[in-house]
Design a protein around this motif. Structure first.
Motif, short mmCIF file in Angstrom:
data_model
loop_
_atom_site.label_atom_id
_atom_site.label_comp_id
_atom_site.label_asym_id
_atom_site.label_seq_id
_atom_site.Cartn_x
_atom_site.Cartn_y
_atom_site.Cartn_z
N SER A 52 7.52 -9.49 3.62
CA SER A 52 6.16 -9.08 3.93
C SER A 52 5.76 -9.40 5.37
O SER A 52 4.87 -8.76 5.93
CB SER A 52 5.17 -9.74 2.96
OG SER A 52 5.25 -11.15 3.05
N ASN A 53 6.41 -10.39 5.99
CA ASN A 53 6.08 -10.77 7.36
C ASN A 53 6.84 -9.98 8.41
O ASN A 53 6.72 -10.25 9.61
CB ASN A 53 6.38 -12.27 7.58
CG ASN A 53 5.43 -13.16 6.82
OD1 ASN A 53 4.32 -12.75 6.49
ND2 ASN A 53 5.84 -14.37 6.52
N ALA A 54 7.63 -9.00 8.00
CA ALA A 54 8.40 -8.21 8.96
C ALA A 54 7.45 -7.48 9.91
O ALA A 54 6.37 -7.07 9.52
CB ALA A 54 9.29 -7.21 8.23
N PHE A 55 7.88 -7.32 11.16
CA PHE A 55 7.04 -6.65 12.15
C PHE A 55 7.90 -5.71 13.00
O PHE A 55 9.13 -5.79 13.00
CB PHE A 55 6.30 -7.66 13.03
CG PHE A 55 7.20 -8.64 13.75
CD1 PHE A 55 7.65 -8.38 15.04
CD2 PHE A 55 7.57 -9.83 13.14
CE1 PHE A 55 8.47 -9.27 15.71
CE2 PHE A 55 8.40 -10.74 13.81
CZ PHE A 55 8.84 -10.45 15.09
N THR A 56 7.23 -4.82 13.72
CA THR A 56 7.93 -3.82 14.51
C THR A 56 8.64 -4.45 15.70
O THR A 56 8.09 -5.32 16.39
CB THR A 56 6.94 -2.75 15.02
OG1 THR A 56 6.29 -2.15 13.90
CG2 THR A 56 7.64 -1.67 15.82
N VAL A 277 4.08 -16.31 10.70
CA VAL A 277 3.74 -17.31 9.69
C VAL A 277 4.85 -17.43 8.66
O VAL A 277 5.34 -16.45 8.12
CB VAL A 277 2.42 -16.94 8.99
CG1 VAL A 277 2.12 -17.89 7.83
CG2 VAL A 277 1.27 -16.96 9.99
N ARG A 278 5.30 -18.67 8.42
CA ARG A 278 6.27 -18.95 7.37
C ARG A 278 5.53 -19.15 6.05
O ARG A 278 4.35 -19.46 6.04
CB ARG A 278 7.07 -20.22 7.70
CG ARG A 278 7.94 -20.10 8.94
CD ARG A 278 8.58 -21.43 9.29
NE ARG A 278 7.58 -22.42 9.69
CZ ARG A 278 7.30 -23.52 9.02
NH1 ARG A 278 7.93 -23.79 7.90
NH2 ARG A 278 6.39 -24.36 9.45
N THR A 279 6.24 -18.99 4.95
CA THR A 279 5.61 -19.10 3.64
C THR A 279 6.27 -20.20 2.82
O THR A 279 7.49 -20.30 2.76
CB THR A 279 5.70 -17.77 2.87
OG1 THR A 279 5.03 -16.75 3.62
CG2 THR A 279 5.04 -17.88 1.50
N LEU A 310 1.46 -22.32 11.68
CA LEU A 310 2.11 -21.05 11.34
C LEU A 310 2.72 -21.11 9.94
O LEU A 310 3.84 -20.67 9.71
CB LEU A 310 3.18 -20.71 12.38
CG LEU A 310 2.68 -20.61 13.82
CD1 LEU A 310 3.83 -20.44 14.78
CD2 LEU A 310 1.68 -19.48 13.97
N LEU A 311 1.95 -21.66 9.02
CA LEU A 311 2.42 -21.87 7.66
C LEU A 311 1.42 -21.32 6.65
O LEU A 311 0.25 -21.67 6.67
CB LEU A 311 2.64 -23.37 7.40
CG LEU A 311 3.07 -23.76 5.98
CD1 LEU A 311 4.49 -23.27 5.70
CD2 LEU A 311 3.00 -25.27 5.80
N SER A 629 8.22 -29.04 6.61
CA SER A 629 8.90 -29.41 7.86
C SER A 629 10.41 -29.40 7.67
O SER A 629 11.15 -28.96 8.55
CB SER A 629 8.44 -30.80 8.32
OG SER A 629 7.05 -30.81 8.58
N TYR A 630 10.87 -29.88 6.53
CA TYR A 630 12.31 -29.91 6.24
C TYR A 630 12.88 -28.51 6.17
O TYR A 630 13.99 -28.24 6.66
CB TYR A 630 12.54 -30.64 4.92
CG TYR A 630 13.93 -30.50 4.36
CD1 TYR A 630 15.00 -31.18 4.92
CD2 TYR A 630 14.18 -29.68 3.26
CE1 TYR A 630 16.29 -31.05 4.40
CE2 TYR A 630 15.45 -29.55 2.73
CZ TYR A 630 16.50 -30.23 3.31
OH TYR A 630 17.77 -30.10 2.79
N LEU A 631 12.13 -27.58 5.58
CA LEU A 631 12.63 -26.22 5.40
C LEU A 631 12.49 -25.36 6.64
O LEU A 631 13.06 -24.27 6.72
CB LEU A 631 11.88 -25.55 4.23
CG LEU A 631 12.17 -26.11 2.85
CD1 LEU A 631 11.22 -25.52 1.82
CD2 LEU A 631 13.61 -25.85 2.44
N ALA A 632 11.70 -25.83 7.63
CA ALA A 632 11.46 -25.01 8.84
C ALA A 632 12.76 -24.74 9.59
O ALA A 632 13.63 -25.59 9.66
CB ALA A 632 10.48 -25.73 9.74
#
Length: 632
Positions: A52-56, A277-279, A310-311, A629-632
């Motif tokens: 869903s966060n994909a962009f051009t 933004v990460r989810t 950005l989360l 933070s660990y998963l970033a």
């Protein structure tokens, strides 16, 4: 789009025919630019149906576009790039339905971007053919025969991977050609199979697998790209079956299980395009005082997390005693109670956990805000599914030592987190402090602690001029005690907490090893009802008054202290003098004193509220942020 066959019959040009025709005409006319109008805003960083966060992508090179198109990006028909590339003519991919969009420009030169990769592409369904045998090692021409056989039979090979040992080689093909490919290879290598140079079961077909390719000219000038890729997959429990990378450093491709495709795409996109933004996906069980307070805190903080960190923290599942609701698109933090009431199904924890596993979302966290003794049976399948677990529930860590160790080892083995800071001291940094000291090589000499807000309040309030029975009654009225105050005064809750701290320091204790000196006389403990208990306490007034008077006579105060020293844990009512850090404790605060080899003459002291929904929920929140933070 409309053409004709050699026989003059009207037909369509087929996939990409109009794009290819436009590119041919543009090249023939030496056009300044070739525009391809489609139904999307250009080429995207990933498939927006899956991410869903994909962009051009604003600009991309011919080589990058060719790689992405080969691995599933359907926006551009790959042959349509060739005429433009030959004449160095830019191609603009634009959206017929959104003319304001600038789309994507494909040209010859790679422009500077903030990202190490340009895009992520995938082929959803492939078959992986593996050829294996000890007789292949060092034998020239095996690969040539293999791929010549594929070519003769018009079977296109999508990806090739071979280890340097030459013991095996695998390649990806369209699944519809899988059985034919096996028959061709069985025939081609029949002599080697008979001789045992290729194992009898050495030609194998693996179905239900997918390819993901990360593509970008920026990989040449960026270190650690493959490390980030494999770390993102590993932290989400996604196994890489095969991998391929060319020396041009333009493409890294991996083969994974098909059911992990969406999860993998989202995890990889979140790592490589961090300016987006990460989810984090949460599944919360228990919406009582602590759970609902956590959701309230999360709602209040979500805008800050999105803007500054950005989360996006996405609550995907909620469960309480009677109803549960799961929605992979997310549950409103403002209206979660209404959603749960309107859409919820009858709660079944086994079904809830099964749905979590079926969703298979990246960056998933299970939060247990219950006191349920049976829920820990679900921790193991969740950790095995690479879902991190956060809980204030002490049951898991205070059960058998074998169970405690198995949880720790499962989390480490699966590369996920099992966090429980709020098991002891609510939001106070007690367990994190122990783990930090242990990791840095410090050794614990002694831990002294007041770990019950209830008992802290009772003995901080039990001073000259008061009666013990009145203080216990006040604590019950304030809601500090359980309905039966003996549940607190027994010391069992404190015993569980010191047991957890002992285990965190590396001491393998069981609950039966904790020595508990009783606070109450036997007559109070044996009272049949709560009312009878209070009468017995009142009747024992002289006993409690004597304890207080002895302490006052020495200039000391009564404190119920848990002690861990020399591998033994004890709980007892003690007196402390004015030099002791526990002397000035007030209210219902908790306090822990760490004496270590480094903090020897002056212990490290952690002090503050050790109970309450706000601070406990805050501790749960902090654990969730630690996982992000660990998963970033």
């Amino acid at each position: 789009f409309i053409g004709s066959t050699e026989d003059g019959i009207t037909t369509t040009l087929g996939r990409g025919g109009s794009d290819y025709t436009g590119s041919i005409f543009g090249a023939a006319l030496d056009a300044e630019v070739i525009e391809i109008w489609t139904d999307v805003d250009g080429m995207m960083t990933a498939d927006p149906r899956k991410v869903s966060n994909a962009f051009t992508i604003p600009t991309i090179t011919y080589a990058e576009a060719m790689e992405l198109s080969h691995f599933g990006a359907k926006v551009i028909y790959p042959p349509s790039l060739q005429p433009a590339f030959a004449k160095n003519i830019p191609i603009k991919v634009l959206n017929t339905f959104n003319t304001a969009s600038e789309g994507t420009t494909v040209h010859n030169t790679a422009l500077e971007t903030p990202y190490a990769i340009t895009g992520i592409s995938s082929i959803d369904d492939i078959a992986l053919v593996n050829v294996q045998g000890s007789g292949m090692i060092g034998v020239a021409g095996v690969s040539a025969r293999l791929f010549s056989a594929m070519s003769r039979n018009k079977i296109s090979v999508i990806l090739i991977s071979q280890a340097s040992s030459e013991h095996s080689i695998c390649f990806a093909i369209d699944p519809k050609n899988a059985e034919r490919a096996k028959d061709v290879l069985d025939q081609e290598f029949s002599v080697e199979i008979t001789a045992g140079d290729i194992d009898r079961d050495g030609i194998q077909i693996q179905r239900n697998v997918s390819i993901i390719a990360i593509v970008g000219e920026g990989m040449r000038r960026s270190t650690g790209v493959s490390g980030k890729l494999f770390t993102a997959l590993g932290k989400n429990g996604i196994n890489v079956i095969a991998t391929a990378q060319g020396s041009s450093e333009l493409n890294i491709s991996v083969v994974i299980q098909k059911n992990d495709l969406s999860k993998a795409l989202n995890a990889i996109h979140g790592v490589f395009f961090q300016s987006e933004v990460r989810t984090l996906n949460l599944f919360v069980v228990g919406t009582g005082l602590i759970g609902s307070t956590f959701l309230k805190q999360l709602a209040a903080q979500s805008a800050y997390l999105a803007k500054e960190k950005l989360l996006k923290v996405n609550v995907v599942g909620l469960a309480r005693s009677k109803k549960m609701w799961l929605n992979p698109e997310g549950i409103s933090l403002q209206n979660w109670q209404e959603e749960l009431d309107e859409n919820g199904k009858t709660t079944s924890l086994s079904a809830f956990v099964q749905r979590i596993r079926e969703f298979n979302l990246p960056n998933s966290v299970f939060i247990d805000c219950t006191s349920d003794k049976d829920i820990i049976q679900y921790y193991f399948p969740l950790l095995d599914a690479s879902v991190s677990v956060v809980t204030p529930n002490k049951v898991a860590n205070s059960s058998s030592y074998a169970e405690y160790r198995r949880l720790q080892q499962t989390a480490v083995r699966k590369g996920v987190k099992f966090l429980y800071e709020t098991n002891v001291g609510a939001g106070l940094p007690i367990i994190n402090t122990i783990q930090g000291l242990m990791s840095s090589g410090d050794k614990f000499v002694k831990i002294e602690a007041i770990l019950s807000g209830t008992l802290s309040f009772i003995f901080n309030s039990f001073v000259e001029g008061t009666r013990f029975v009145d203080i216990v009654g006040e604590a019950k009225e304030k809601g500090y005690t359980e309905p039966d105050p003996r549940d607190d005064l027994s010391g069992l809750d404190v015993a569980r907490k010191i047991l957890i701290l002992a285990r965190e320091t590396g001491i393998a204790l069981e609950m039966s090893d904790i020595q508990i000196a009783p606070i109450l006389p036997e007559n109070c403990l044996q009272a049949p009802t709560v009312d009878a208990f209070f009468k017995e306490v009142e009747g024992s007034d002289a006993y409690f008054a004597n304890l207080l008077n002895e302490a006052v006579a020495k200039g000391e105060k009564l404190r119920y202290i848990a002690t861990l020293e020399n591998g033994k844990a004890t709980l007892q009512l003690r007196t402390v003098d004015a030099d002791h850090p526990f002397y000035s404790l007030s209210g219902a605060d908790n306090i822990v004193s760490f004496t270590t080899e480094r903090y020897n003459t002056r212990p490290l002291v952690v002090k503050g509220p050790g109970a309450g929904a706000e601070v406990t929920a805050s501790g749960v929140f902090a654990d969730v942020m630690s996982i992000s933070s660990y998963l970033a």
